[in-house]
Structure formats: structure tokens, C-alpha cells
Scaffold this motif. Structure first.
Motif, PDB file in Angstrom:
ATOM      1  N   MET A 112       0.817  -1.217   0.000  1.00  0.00           N
ATOM      2  CA  MET A 112       0.000   0.000   0.000  1.00  0.00           C
ATOM      3  C   MET A 112       0.851   1.267   0.000  1.00  0.00           C
ATOM      4  O   MET A 112       0.358   2.359  -0.313  1.00  0.00           O
ATOM      5  CB  MET A 112      -0.923   0.010   1.218  1.00  0.00           C
ATOM      6  CG  MET A 112      -0.192   0.122   2.543  1.00  0.00           C
ATOM      7  SD  MET A 112      -1.321   0.183   3.948  1.00  0.00           S
ATOM      8  CE  MET A 112      -0.175   0.321   5.328  1.00  0.00           C
ATOM      9  N   LEU A 113       2.148   1.151   0.338  1.00  0.00           N
ATOM     10  CA  LEU A 113       3.019   2.327   0.382  1.00  0.00           C
ATOM     11  C   LEU A 113       3.971   2.414  -0.804  1.00  0.00           C
ATOM     12  O   LEU A 113       4.720   3.378  -0.916  1.00  0.00           O
ATOM     13  CB  LEU A 113       3.847   2.340   1.674  1.00  0.00           C
ATOM     14  CG  LEU A 113       3.082   2.524   2.982  1.00  0.00           C
ATOM     15  CD1 LEU A 113       4.063   2.552   4.155  1.00  0.00           C
ATOM     16  CD2 LEU A 113       2.260   3.801   2.967  1.00  0.00           C
ATOM     17  N   HIS A 114       3.951   1.430  -1.690  1.00  0.00           N
ATOM     18  CA  HIS A 114       4.919   1.412  -2.783  1.00  0.00           C
ATOM     19  C   HIS A 114       4.866   2.675  -3.630  1.00  0.00           C
ATOM     20  O   HIS A 114       5.887   3.145  -4.132  1.00  0.00           O
ATOM     21  CB  HIS A 114       4.685   0.189  -3.676  1.00  0.00           C
ATOM     22  CG  HIS A 114       5.183  -1.076  -3.060  1.00  0.00           C
ATOM     23  ND1 HIS A 114       5.045  -2.303  -3.666  1.00  0.00           N
ATOM     24  CD2 HIS A 114       5.821  -1.320  -1.877  1.00  0.00           C
ATOM     25  CE1 HIS A 114       5.570  -3.240  -2.885  1.00  0.00           C
ATOM     26  NE2 HIS A 114       6.048  -2.669  -1.803  1.00  0.00           N
ATOM     27  N   THR A 217      10.131   8.720   6.950  1.00  0.00           N
ATOM     28  CA  THR A 217       9.181   7.892   7.686  1.00  0.00           C
ATOM     29  C   THR A 217       7.766   8.109   7.166  1.00  0.00           C
ATOM     30  O   THR A 217       7.440   9.190   6.654  1.00  0.00           O
ATOM     31  CB  THR A 217       9.242   8.208   9.198  1.00  0.00           C
ATOM     32  OG1 THR A 217       8.393   7.309   9.923  1.00  0.00           O
ATOM     33  CG2 THR A 217       8.800   9.627   9.494  1.00  0.00           C
ATOM     34  N   HIS A 218       6.976   7.075   7.267  1.00  0.00           N
ATOM     35  CA  HIS A 218       5.530   7.167   7.055  1.00  0.00           C
ATOM     36  C   HIS A 218       4.873   6.809   8.378  1.00  0.00           C
ATOM     37  O   HIS A 218       5.225   5.804   9.011  1.00  0.00           O
ATOM     38  CB  HIS A 218       5.059   6.207   5.972  1.00  0.00           C
ATOM     39  CG  HIS A 218       3.554   6.100   5.895  1.00  0.00           C
ATOM     40  ND1 HIS A 218       2.827   5.228   6.678  1.00  0.00           N
ATOM     41  CD2 HIS A 218       2.645   6.790   5.158  1.00  0.00           C
ATOM     42  CE1 HIS A 218       1.547   5.362   6.414  1.00  0.00           C
ATOM     43  NE2 HIS A 218       1.406   6.307   5.501  1.00  0.00           N
ATOM     44  N   VAL A 219       3.937   7.636   8.815  1.00  0.00           N
ATOM     45  CA  VAL A 219       3.259   7.367  10.077  1.00  0.00           C
ATOM     46  C   VAL A 219       1.758   7.556   9.901  1.00  0.00           C
ATOM     47  O   VAL A 219       1.305   8.453   9.184  1.00  0.00           O
ATOM     48  CB  VAL A 219       3.792   8.278  11.216  1.00  0.00           C
ATOM     49  CG1 VAL A 219       3.555   9.754  10.916  1.00  0.00           C
ATOM     50  CG2 VAL A 219       3.158   7.900  12.554  1.00  0.00           C
TER      51      VAL A 219
END
Length: 233
Positions: A112-114, A217-219
Motif C-alpha cells: 500500500m506504500l509502494h 518515515t511514514h506514520v
């Protein structure tokens, strides 16, 4: 800013921003050509181009083929959003803060973050789940991915004493970020974690920060019922 500070596109962008903010270049004024700026800063023309593209994407300058670049007459007015340290946010409410690290693991970037989190797909990122408390009541549930290519020192951190939120604010300076806000109806797991009724509408925020073109970062933060976000404009 000294010319020696402008050896990167981010340094050049900051200098161009200074000239716009200080009215060295008035609204509507023509900005010198890329070749002239490259000669002034002693860098490649592509480096200047990257800085100008960033300013154009922010709406601060207008670029037109063959017409050059001008300072925008009506630049967008934006709210100022800083990354809050959740501990400080809770303590400002007069409450006692603590956090609990629920999970710490190394795993590939999730599918989902690609599209937005461009880390090395063959390498693991650090995945964390953290629950923040205010006066022993759940305050926010955090899911986070940290790019170890960008922040390799995070690999040795346990994040049990200081949360990843606080540590990254102090140790991983970012050049830009992307924020999205939404409401989420709590499923059974989220309701259990945040001590609310399933189906409760909860304020949710997702944030990605970058240094240059490298993601830090992804949060994803899901706040307990009743949370209110404040910003300055």
C-alpha cells in the motif's frame, strides 16, 4: 546566504525563498535565467532547475516556456503545520504522558506504500506500533515505517524510553512532508486499543516526511475520541 552554502538544490531553494520573502524580487518580478543563477552559485544548471521546480510546485513562482520565471503575484496562503511531539502535546494539556511500544519488527515496505514511500524494495524498513497515553487513558495509536537507508541509526534504537515520534523530530530533520487527514470508524481492534465503542468516528492523520528525495518515515496516527487539532495561519 554565502555562495558556499548553495551547492545543493535545497540550499539554492532556501536562498531564492529568502530573496522572495525579503522582496529582493517583488511579486510579478522576473527571476534571473537558470544559466545566470547557475553561474552565480557555481553549480550545474540542473541544480537550479530543481530548486525552481520546487518553488513552482509550491505556487511561489510561475514558470512559462520561453517567458522565464516570475514571482507569483498571489502566492498561496498556507497554514503552518509543524510535527508535534506527542509527549509535549499531552503535557501541555496538564496531563501525564507515557507511551507503550506494542510491536517492533523489520519488514519490507508494504504494497500500500509502494507508490509514495520510495524506499529500496529489497530492503527491510523498521515497523513500529506505539500507543500514547494521557493520564493513563489512550491518546493516540501510531503505526510507523522508518526508512533505514535514510535513518540507519534508528536500527539500534529500541524506542522504549523515547518514542519514535520524539526521537525522529530531534534526529532526522526533514525538508518537506505530505499530510492527509480523514475520519475513520473504529473497527473492533482499534476500539479495543483506544478504549471506545466500535464504529466511533476517530480523527486520523497520515504523514510522510522526506529529506531531499529520500523518504524518512511514514506514520499513521489514530487519535482517541474527542481529539482536536490546532494550527496557526
Amino acid at each position: 546566504m554565502a555562495v558556499t552554502d548553495t551547492n545543493s538544490w535545497t540550499g539554492i531553494r532556501e536562498e531564492l525563498l529568502r530573496r522572495i520573502h525579503d522582496r529582493v524580487w517583488e511579486p510579478g518580478a522576473q527571476i534571473p535565467h537558470e544559466a545566470d543563477l547557475a553561474e552565480e552559485f557555481g553549480c550545474a544548471r540542473t541544480t537550479v532547475n530543481r530548486a525552481l521546480r520546487d518553488l513552482a510546485e509550491s505556487g511561489l513562482v510561475i514558470r512559462k516556456r520561453r517567458a522565464g520565471t516570475r514571482v507569483a503575484l498571489n502566492p498561496p496562503q498556507r497554514a503552518t503545520l509543524t510535527i508535534p511531539i506527542i509527549r509535549e502535546e499531552v503535557e501541555a494539556l496538564g496531563k501525564t504522558y507515557r507511551h507503550s511500544l506494542l510491536e517492533r519488527a523489520y519488514q519490507p515496505v508494504p504494497p500500500m506504500l509502494h507508490g509514495v514511500f520510495h524506499a529500496s524494495l529489497g530492503e527491510d524498513v523498521l515497523y513500529l506500533k506505539t500507543l500514547h497515553f494521557a493520564d493513563e487513558r489512550p491518546y493516540a495509536f501510531e503505526e510507523r515505517h522508518i526508512n533505514l537507508d535514510t535513518v540507519p541509526q534508528a536500527r539500534e534504537r529500541k524506542f522504549e524510553v523515547s518514542s519514535a515520534n520524539e526521537w525522529l523530530v530531534h534526529n532526522a530533520p526533514y525538508s518537506r512532508g505530505d499530510l492527509s487527514f480523514s475520519a475513520l470508524n473504529a473497527d473492533e481492534d482499534t476500539a479495543r486499543i483506544l478504549d471506545c465503542t466500535p464504529g466511533t468516528a476517530l480523527f486520523t492523520m497520515e504523514r510522510i516526511t522526506w529529506t531531499g528525495d529520500a523518504p524518512i518515515t511514514h506514520v499513521k496516527l489514530i487519535f482517541a475520541a474527542g481529539y482536536r487539532m490546532r494550527s496557526t495561519i
